[in-house]
Scaffold this active site. Sequence first.
Site, short mmCIF file in Angstrom:
data_model
loop_
_atom_site.label_atom_id
_atom_site.label_comp_id
_atom_site.label_asym_id
_atom_site.label_seq_id
_atom_site.Cartn_x
_atom_site.Cartn_y
_atom_site.Cartn_z
N GLU A 1 0.79 -1.23 0.00
CA GLU A 1 0.00 0.00 0.00
C GLU A 1 0.83 1.28 0.00
O GLU A 1 0.42 2.28 -0.60
CB GLU A 1 -0.93 0.00 1.23
CG GLU A 1 -1.94 -1.11 1.25
CD GLU A 1 -2.98 -0.97 0.15
OE1 GLU A 1 -3.31 0.17 -0.21
OE2 GLU A 1 -3.46 -2.00 -0.34
N SER B 1 -47.35 -28.00 44.19
CA SER B 1 -46.89 -28.25 45.56
C SER B 1 -45.55 -27.61 45.88
O SER B 1 -45.09 -27.69 47.03
CB SER B 1 -46.81 -29.76 45.82
OG SER B 1 -48.10 -30.33 45.79
#
Length: 885
Positions: free
Chosen positions: A110, A488
Amino acid sequence: MFYFTKNSPAYILPLLFVIFWNYRVKWFKRLLIAFFSLSLLGIAAIAAAYFYVLPDLPDVNSLKTVQLQTPLRIYSRDGKLISQFGEKRRIPVEYEEVPAQLINAVLDTEDARFFEHNGIDPIGIIRAALILVTTGKKSQGASTITQQVARGFFLSNEKTYIRKVKEIFLALKIEKALSKKEILALYLNRSFLGNRAYGVGAAAQVYYGKELSQLTLPEMAMIAGLPQAPSAANPIRNQSRAIARRNWVLSRMLEKRNITQAEYQEAISSPSTAKYHGAEIDLYAPYVSEMARDYMIQKYGEEAAYTNGYNVYTTISSDLQLMAQESLRDNVFAYDQRHGFRGPVAELWTDTPLEHDEIIAILKRTSSMQGIMPAAVISVKDQQAQVIDDKGELITLEWKGLKWARKFISDKRQSLPPKQASDILTAGQQVWIRHNGKHWQLSQIPQVSSATVSLEPHDGAIKTLVGGFSFSQSQFNRVTQAKRQLGSNIKPFIYAAALEKDYTLATLINNAPINKPDTRQGTAWRPKNSPDIYGGPTRLRVGLAQSINVMSVRAMRHTGLDDTIKKLIQFGFDPNDLPRNESLALGSPSVTPLQVATAFNSFANGGYLVEPYFIDHVTDSYDNTIEQTIPAIACSKPAPSVEDDVVIEDPFAAMAEEFSQQTPEASVDTLDGEVEATSITAEQNICSNPQARFAKRVVSEQTAFLITEALKSVIWGGGDWSKGTGWNGTAWRASKLIKRHDIAGKTGTTNESRDTWFSGFNPTLTATFWVGFDDHGRQLGRSSWRANGEPDQISGAEAGAKTAGPGWNDYMNKALSGTPEASVIPPKGIVSARIDLATGKLTRKTDHTTEFEYFVEGTEPKEYVTETQQSGDIFIDNVAEDLFQ
């Protein structure tokens, strides 16, 4: 002598020379003037351009504190990644964390003169200008890495001259504001590299499933070649072009002498190994991650939550979460199988088999779920079947993986067990298969639902949470969103209210039909036992352990409906969910599993209501803690109630670790039935810490202890089996699997078995399991005994002990494995006395008709049993244990 004339050639030549010399000097002057004029004009143009774009140039100093868009990540408490959310995948890295060869690959490709120029590259600009003049095309931008940073953070990608001018000036300003390493770090972290990967850290994970330090040279070159063409040169979508781009990068590295010829040759000959890798999820817990995602959006907003790089550390224990998920899944499969096989998914062919590739293509259109995979039956013979899966692999299902599959008729009926594979399958059918950890077996997607959650008793941290069998099947979180009838499971709280009034574990409650109905609902409501059998006056401990309905109703009548409701509210139940009638005593309220686990936690921690929480702390993208939960902790001394959680520095983590490393020191003196105990633990140090937040006490420490002891009887029963006085609690199966005596729990079943529960705890962990259908009207039914089944198979009517209980048993057995069993240390104010089993009165006998019972000091019996009152067999349980709910 020779004379020149004006017509002679000798005269003309010098004259021409003089004229030419004078003309050249004049043009030279003109060229010189033109050069200086153009230079001044150029400088003026640059100055004009600068002042023209100056108002639009942003402050590049903002790059020093730039916030890169980073996804939201959810972790377990021990740092395992659970999930991540966000459009952009980014793993920010420091410059020093990037391998030198990757930096070389990027610069050689680059911007080879990056460390030499001041932000712009004149040679590159001239080259691009020449191409523009000769071709008329802007094919090269001549942008340095600094210019690309300027464009990426502040400008658009449009190819206009004004954008280029801005880019140049911004690059110059950036070079003055930041170091070269800082600029390059921004570039490496921000560049889009395809497949939602932003930055080299994310690219390494997405394409190779690696960290940067693990990349090879060819892999680095592949990533370095992506910024200019992340789509066209993508190694997943266009492998040939990506390899060509990679090799060009390698050639540049060779040209710049950053690699040797040998390294170059080896690298270019390497095949591409790139493939898509999702986020490296360490712990799949989707219901937890969805809760965390929703929390962050509600608190910080959707955009900030998804892009600011927050890290959410939950309270989930990765090891326990895996255990809970496995226990829930196996328990659901077990229920589903005992109710029968519902048949194949589809008929792929009847006479002429499909081609191999066609079968695979059909199977691939069906997604796997929770280890269940699609398959096609190829052949059936005797007691085995051969199938092919969606990968084209042949799998043999032996009889042990088939014999369960008797035909499903209804939730209450199944056919006779099969005798051979052809009773179950035929070639051409599409079915489900799974590996159960031991062998392959025929399977099916369960229709029943389930949920489980477990908590740390002393601070309410959610250790595990599983909101359903499969998140892909249903994202509905049943732990926090599903309100189901409690059954229960409510009875321990009913009896706790009675104990705090004046009952004891030895109090006799009449186990007889209730003749005076409750008419608050407009109709006469007469509760019955299940089964409809009654044994007369029975001790409270036995009534709770065997879940005797009429005893629970009578206990609530003794306490009073209003006082009972007040106590339930103190345990954390929503008053809007509590009906004002006697059905409350049998569990008619609809509550969530998280509410149930929170309430049971109060018994495990000595009587405090600790609010559950699942967010431990939150950090920003720089790993700074921005939020820390300080839980209200259960203490062994009275503490005032406090306000809701606040975000302050957390002292609890270190204190909790200290607490876990210390062993209680206790001395127990028993004299004439009395027990005194003291306990010195690090928990007291936590309570004395000035930064600690205290939970509110909801029942006394003595009541919590007594209920815990009674809930142990739910599992271990009581009496002496060798002497004929032994009896089972409703959760006797747990005692066969979890061979430790510091566990306590309670079953729960609603009318017609629409909801089943098991909730329980030991001093270090509380857990609740729920099983039922999402369709409230569908019953869990019953299953018949299988002649070809295992000896310990479950059959009969579904109930808390048989449907939810096995999941709880399996989870707690795994979770507590390797941990020491906690000893029983009664709190101060608890005494014990030997009582007669038949009457609950004091006795001087020491045989099988008696036992020691715990009492709050001052409530122990004062009267001794007489000879005429004694009966050693009044509490013998002659009813099959499966019938207790």
